[in-house]
Design a protein around this motif. Structure first.
Motif, PDB file in Angstrom:
ATOM      1  N   UNK A 245      39.238 102.465  38.328  1.00 23.17           N
ATOM      2  CA  UNK A 245      39.370 103.901  37.826  1.00 23.17           C
ATOM      3  C   UNK A 245      39.454 104.792  38.741  1.00 23.17           C
ATOM      4  N   UNK A 246      40.585 105.861  38.611  1.00 23.53           N
ATOM      5  CA  UNK A 246      40.665 106.826  39.868  1.00 23.53           C
ATOM      6  C   UNK A 246      39.452 107.546  39.967  1.00 23.53           C
ATOM      7  N   UNK A 247      38.389 108.022  39.065  1.00 23.04           N
ATOM      8  CA  UNK A 247      37.471 108.625  39.211  1.00 23.04           C
ATOM      9  C   UNK A 247      36.194 108.024  39.911  1.00 23.04           C
ATOM     10  N   UNK A 248      36.414 106.633  40.224  1.00 25.27           N
ATOM     11  CA  UNK A 248      35.425 105.621  40.912  1.00 25.27           C
ATOM     12  C   UNK A 248      35.812 105.513  42.402  1.00 25.27           C
ATOM     13  N   UNK A 249      36.979 105.883  42.830  1.00 26.34           N
ATOM     14  CA  UNK A 249      37.711 105.428  44.139  1.00 26.34           C
ATOM     15  C   UNK A 249      37.382 106.425  45.184  1.00 26.34           C
TER      16      UNK A 249
END
Length: 289
Positions: free
Chosen positions: A229-233
């Motif tokens: 998920x982009x918010x965990x990268x």
């Protein structure tokens, strides 16, 4: 200086400022100030300086106290714990040859990490975890005991947990489940595959990608990045190690983050500005600054 030892050139600056979520300034040539100026020139305006042993963690805390755009993480690296307990006759670590101090010596070292973790400019406890690549079966008990202690320290002080996981995916995930992971947990230099990325995503663990995501043989890492998920990268250098292609083998430094960000944006099929914006927000959230 041979071409192989020469620092790579400055990349084109990023238009959106980002953070290097994991670097070792104490292992790089030049001064901290020089490293920060070069990094800021290309849009890398924040770094997380990571300790691997007691001395390195003390240095990280002092350096973060002296520079507002440096945040510290403090820990005993998974390979350091067995050396403290069993000794390091070859002097492989930066301390030189050491006698083993047993569990009491590990307790003393952990007490100092605990003291440092309470400091306000220390934003993380790590890098801790498990490493079955460099430590043999005799060192696993010390590694796991140290890892569990770091998890407890991170939770008690409300700090991010920064994980080093080398050839130990299942055991790292097991210990996190058994102990209960801190609210903010970062897999530094993420090394799992896409299936593991789905597990991490379900648990809300951050995945920080380093220069090795650019290596030819690293398709499993790119597959993981594609599903995370982009918010965990997050992005990191782990400098001076893991210099991104085409500079592999030359010294890494925070100013090379744009090379990795651009490669990551291609994998995701998004613009570099969009990825940089997400990374900037995520890193501040992960390390609570």
């Amino acid at each position: 200086m041979s071409a192989k030892d020469a620092p790579p050139p400055l990349p084109e600056p990023l238009l959106v400022e980002v953070a290097d979520s994991h670097t070792h300034l104490d292992m790089q040539s030049g001064t901290v100030e020089e490293a920060l100026v070069k990094a800021a020139a290309v849009g890398v305006t924040t770094v997380v300086q990571v300790g691997c042993d007691v001395k390195g963690s003390q240095w990280a805390a002092e350096t973060a106290a002296a520079h507002e755009n440096v945040h510290a993480a403090v820990a005993l690296h998974p390979n350091e714990a067995p050396r403290i307990v069993l000794g390091d006759p070859d002097g492989w670590s930066r301390q030189g040859a050491r006698e083993g101090g047993g569990d009491a010596a590990l307790d003393d070292a952990l007490a100092e990490i605990d003291r440092l973790a309470a400091l306000p400019h220390v934003r993380g406890v790590g890098e801790t975890g498990l490493d079955f690549f460099r430590t043999g079966p005799d060192g696993i008990a010390a590694q796991e005991r140290s890892f569990r202690a770091h998890i407890e320290i991170a939770k008690r002080h409300g700090k991010a947990l920064v994980i080093h996981d080398r050839e130990a995916h299942a055991d790292v995930l097991r210990v996190l489940d058994e102990e209960g992971a801190p609210e903010r947990t970062v897999f530094h230099c993420y090394s799992g595959d896409a299936a593991m990325a789905e597990i991490c995503a379900a648990k809300g663990y951050y995945m920080s990608f380093a220069g090795n995501v650019t290596f030819k043989n690293a398709q499993p890492l790119r597959d993981a990045l594609a599903v995370a998920p982009l918010e965990l990268v997050l992005v990191e250098t782990d400098a001076p190690f893991l210099t991104p292609a085409p500079f592999r083998g030359r010294p890494n430094a925070p100013y090379l983050i744009p090379v990795t960000v651009r490669a990551m944006a291609q994998v995701r099929g998004i613009g570099e500005n969009e990825l940089a914006e997400a990374i900037a927000v995520n890193t501040a959230r992960a390390f609570d600054y």
